[in-house]
Each structure stands twice: as structure tokens, then as C-alpha cells.
Motif scaffolding. Sequence first.
Motif, PDB file in Angstrom:
ATOM      1  N   UNK A  74      -6.519   0.917   9.155  1.00 28.57           N
ATOM      2  CA  UNK A  74      -6.040   1.908   9.801  1.00 28.57           C
ATOM      3  C   UNK A  74      -4.838   1.656  10.728  1.00 28.57           C
ATOM      4  N   UNK A  75      -3.476   2.780  10.553  1.00 30.00           N
ATOM      5  CA  UNK A  75      -2.613   2.728  11.725  1.00 30.00           C
ATOM      6  C   UNK A  75      -2.637   3.934  12.324  1.00 30.00           C
ATOM      7  N   UNK A  76      -1.827   3.897  13.606  1.00 28.01           N
ATOM      8  CA  UNK A  76      -1.762   5.644  13.776  1.00 28.01           C
ATOM      9  C   UNK A  76      -0.670   6.844  12.704  1.00 28.01           C
ATOM     10  N   UNK A  77      -1.132   7.718  12.664  1.00 26.98           N
ATOM     11  CA  UNK A  77      -0.931   8.537  11.638  1.00 26.98           C
ATOM     12  C   UNK A  77       0.778   8.882  12.226  1.00 26.98           C
ATOM     13  N   UNK A  78       1.438   8.279  12.782  1.00 28.38           N
ATOM     14  CA  UNK A  78       2.636   8.006  12.603  1.00 28.38           C
ATOM     15  C   UNK A  78       3.601   7.501  11.688  1.00 28.38           C
ATOM     16  N   UNK A  79       2.586   6.125  11.497  1.00 25.35           N
ATOM     17  CA  UNK A  79       3.620   4.912  10.810  1.00 25.35           C
ATOM     18  C   UNK A  79       2.603   5.280   9.619  1.00 25.35           C
ATOM     19  N   UNK A  80       1.476   6.018   8.490  1.00 26.09           N
ATOM     20  CA  UNK A  80       1.073   6.108   8.111  1.00 26.09           C
ATOM     21  C   UNK A  80       1.914   5.669   6.627  1.00 26.09           C
ATOM     22  N   UNK A  81       3.625   6.525   6.395  1.00 25.34           N
ATOM     23  CA  UNK A  81       4.354   6.172   4.922  1.00 25.34           C
ATOM     24  C   UNK A  81       4.542   5.402   5.514  1.00 25.34           C
ATOM     25  N   UNK A  82       5.054   4.801   6.448  1.00 22.85           N
ATOM     26  CA  UNK A  82       5.056   2.469   6.642  1.00 22.85           C
ATOM     27  C   UNK A  82       4.075   2.262   5.547  1.00 22.85           C
ATOM     28  N   UNK A  83       3.245   2.239   6.178  1.00 26.83           N
ATOM     29  CA  UNK A  83       2.349   1.136   5.135  1.00 26.83           C
ATOM     30  C   UNK A  83       1.922   1.738   3.929  1.00 26.83           C
ATOM     31  N   UNK A  84       1.946   3.086   3.581  1.00 26.93           N
ATOM     32  CA  UNK A  84       2.237   3.198   2.283  1.00 26.93           C
ATOM     33  C   UNK A  84       3.381   2.071   1.358  1.00 26.93           C
ATOM     34  N   UNK A  85       4.091   2.794   1.902  1.00 30.20           N
ATOM     35  CA  UNK A  85       5.469   2.276   1.184  1.00 30.20           C
ATOM     36  C   UNK A  85       5.305   1.058   0.986  1.00 30.20           C
ATOM     37  N   UNK A  86       5.078   0.255   2.149  1.00 33.71           N
ATOM     38  CA  UNK A  86       5.047  -1.073   1.920  1.00 33.71           C
ATOM     39  C   UNK A  86       4.174  -1.867   1.553  1.00 33.71           C
ATOM     40  N   UNK A  87       2.584  -1.432   1.130  1.00 34.71           N
ATOM     41  CA  UNK A  87       1.542  -1.309  -0.179  1.00 34.71           C
ATOM     42  C   UNK A  87       2.402  -1.621  -1.466  1.00 34.71           C
ATOM     43  N   UNK A  88       2.865  -0.310  -1.658  1.00 35.61           N
ATOM     44  CA  UNK A  88       3.934  -0.447  -2.856  1.00 35.61           C
ATOM     45  C   UNK A  88       4.583  -1.531  -3.158  1.00 35.61           C
ATOM     46  N   UNK A  89       5.439  -1.838  -2.007  1.00 35.84           N
ATOM     47  CA  UNK A  89       6.401  -2.444  -2.282  1.00 35.84           C
ATOM     48  C   UNK A  89       5.672  -4.550  -2.196  1.00 35.84           C
ATOM     49  N   UNK A  90       4.352  -4.522  -1.576  1.00 38.51           N
ATOM     50  CA  UNK A  90       3.601  -5.417  -1.813  1.00 38.51           C
ATOM     51  C   UNK A  90       2.821  -5.703  -3.102  1.00 38.51           C
ATOM     52  N   UNK A  91       2.440  -4.644  -3.574  1.00 40.19           N
ATOM     53  CA  UNK A  91       1.574  -4.439  -4.502  1.00 40.19           C
ATOM     54  C   UNK A  91       2.786  -5.212  -5.937  1.00 40.19           C
ATOM     55  N   UNK A  92       4.445  -4.431  -6.109  1.00 40.05           N
ATOM     56  CA  UNK A  92       5.281  -5.087  -7.122  1.00 40.05           C
ATOM     57  C   UNK A  92       6.091  -6.448  -6.583  1.00 40.05           C
TER      58      UNK A  92
END
Length: 454
Positions: free
Chosen positions: A339-357
Motif C-alpha cells: 500500500x502506498x500514498x495515492x499520489x505515488x500509485x502510478x510509480x508503484x504500477x510502473x515500477x512493478x511493470x519494470x520488475x516483471x520485465x
Amino acid sequence: MDLIARLRAGLPDGAILTDPDVTGSYANDMASFCEAGAPAVVVLPRTVEQVQHVMRTATELRVPVVPQGARTGLSGAANASDGCIVLSLVKMDRILEINPVDRIAVVEPGVINAVLSRAVNEHGLYYPPDPSSWEQCSIGGNIGTASGGLCCVKYGVTAEYVLGLDVVLADGRLLTCGRRTAKGVAGYDLTRLFVGSEGSLGIVVRAVLALRPEPPQQLALAAEFPSTAAACEAVCEIMARGHAPSLLELMDNTSIRAVNDMAQMGLPDTTEALLLAAFDTPDPAADLAAVGALCTAAGATEVVPAETAAESDLLLQARRLTLTALERVKSATMIDDVCVPRSRLAELLDGTAAIAEKYGLTIGVCAHAGDGNTHPTVCFDAADPDESRRARESFDAIMALGLQLGGTITGEHGVGVLKKEWLARELGPVGVELQRGIKQVFDPLGILNPGKLF
């Protein structure tokens, strides 16, 4: 007198299971990568006095006790340890009281969440916490892990609805804490201390839960976005403008594709993120129109509002199918709940996509976007040692990213076995020292759910 004989002295026939084939089926919850031991015995009490007998026996013989509910947890918090007593509370499943005037329910820990919800609905009342497993999970388990759900963005999590508890302590004493009243500030708030403690401080045997008036039927909309960043911008705008959706959920492209493959729902594969919003206000159509406009301004390619409850259910079906669909991608999954602050949500999603790759894995993300609680789901082949290793490393990388973004390692699933090394990183040495001190006060022999949390 041995353990089984001592337990039998205070328990009725049928309350004790000793067949290894049967007790082995109680060894673990639904988490991956979590070790589980072989219990010595499984006990299924029906009364508070029987739970007290079990704990007195365990204290006398220095035997560990692992409390369990429905075992739908995802952190290994209900996993057995070798030689333990598994204390399954599923048969303590009575709704003892529903009081429309005081707006409370009094329940035993084995009551299923959905059963309670339907029972209070008959009185025009509402119990908001609704984990995805609400048809199977128990109130005791919800309290133990401080469960959340789809409605948390407006109504909050389990902790906000637990007014009072009866708890059997490690030595068998019965503690009553909290209240039945709408207000109460007498002494330290021990009630909140037990919520989320994963059975490590005591055994919850009765709970006083706050209820709300049943809200109007909600209406939903679905908005398709060309990027997760655009969808997360819409989430921030919705919350910044003061809207109070009853649900605000997000699915990434991987989740959308998985649902399409399973259920042929016709969602465009080019949609990078699907945002689902719902309102249970007196005029939900007006709220949906306002939110739809914000989604369009943020870059949504299509916004589809429902006009009826049936249409809303169809729109929300994709979100409900997400985890089931991702489980079909590979033989195993690891479901995170960073769980992250709402304002950092996009960074978590983009970061997770990078981790998957980086790790060459399929990782789908669905999220309770309104409160920043994400569920990255790592799909992997459990029979492939290298892929299993990469799955675990990617899971850890997502947790590290969450902490880096000012978040927490768990929003609603708990720590259990799966995340206990990460708990120390989040709390820091002073926090760990104080929490271990609290554990020592309540459980000086260390027999309650050992090996969990710390």
C-alpha cells in the motif's frame, strides 16, 4: 498425563482431531513460499470455556498454539508449527446479537463475513468490511489480519468497526476490552492492539462490531485509459476534488488480458488500465457524471456509466474475476498487498511493470486505487526452481519499492511468515524492540502463534 489426555479432560467428543492425515489438512493457509509444520493435534472448541481449557493446558505443558479461522489468509499467519495445537475456531460461529438501536453486532470468531453481512441487512444495517473472500473468510480471521476490501475507500477497514473484544490470554484468563458504546476512551486502547495481531497476543472469542445504516444501491462506471499514469491521475483528481466513491478499483493491462482470456468479456487489449468507480449516494448518477468528466480530462478513451444495479454488476464483474483469472496464467501465484500514498500509485504500477520485465515474469496488478492498496500478483511455475526463485525475488523487489515510495509492506493481508523479515525493515529497531516487549507482556512463554510477525 500427556497432551491429548489433558485436552480430552476438558473437551467433548469430536472436538479433538489426532489422525495425521486429518491434522495435516490444517497445516497451512493459502500463502505461497511459507513453511508449515506438522500439528500434534487440532482442537475445534465451541465455547469460551473450552478455549480457556486449551490455553491453560498449553501453558502448563509449554506447547505452542496456532489459532485458525477459515484459512483464507495469504501470509502464512495461520500455518502450523511442528508439535503445536492448532486451535480452529470455525465452530464458534454464532451471531449472538444484532442491535439496531446501538448499531452493533456481537459475534463469535467463526462467523463468516458474508453471513454476518446478510444478517444485518435484514435489519436495515450494514457491516462494511468486505474482503474478496467474504463468502469464506471468518470475522476472527478478519480481525486477526485487520482485513480490508473493496469498500475501504469510503468506509474504512476492519479495525474501524471493532468496538470491543473478549480475548482468552495465553494463560487461559479471559480479558474483556473495549466497549459497546459509540464513544469510549478509558485506558489504553487494547482492542485496537489485538486487531491485526495475527493471534500472537490472545485468542479472540467474541467481538462487538459497529454497524452502519444500509446505504442506497450503488451505481458504477468503467473508464478505459491508454496508460496506468493517466488512470492514476484520474484517481488523484477524484480524491482531490472531494468525491467519496464507495469503490474505486484499478486493473492493469495484464489483469485485463487474463480476464479476457478466461471470461471473454470483450475488454480491449489495447486498454492499459481500467478504472472502476461506484457511488452509493442519494444521487449516484450525478456523482458518476462528475467522475466521468474527470476521467475524460485525465485521458480516458471511453467512459461507460451504468444506469441500473444490474449494469453495475456487469461492469464490476471483471474486477471480481481478476485473481481467479491470474491464477490460470501459471500453476502458482504470489499475491502482494503493498500500500502506498495515492499520489505515488502510478510509480508503484510502473515500477512493478519494470520488475516483471527484469525477472521475465507475468505480474498482474489490481488495486484498491482509492486507498493506494495494490495487489501485484506474481504468476509462476512452482515446479520450475529458477522461476520460483525469480518469483520470490520479484515479490521482495515490489515490497522494497513500496517502502521506497513511502508505503507499507501490507495493507490488509498481514505479515505472517511471508513478510516478517520485511516487518523489521519497515518498523526500524526501536519499533521492533517495543513490539517485542508488548508480545512479552501478553505471551511471556512465547506459545501463541510462534514464528509469526517477528
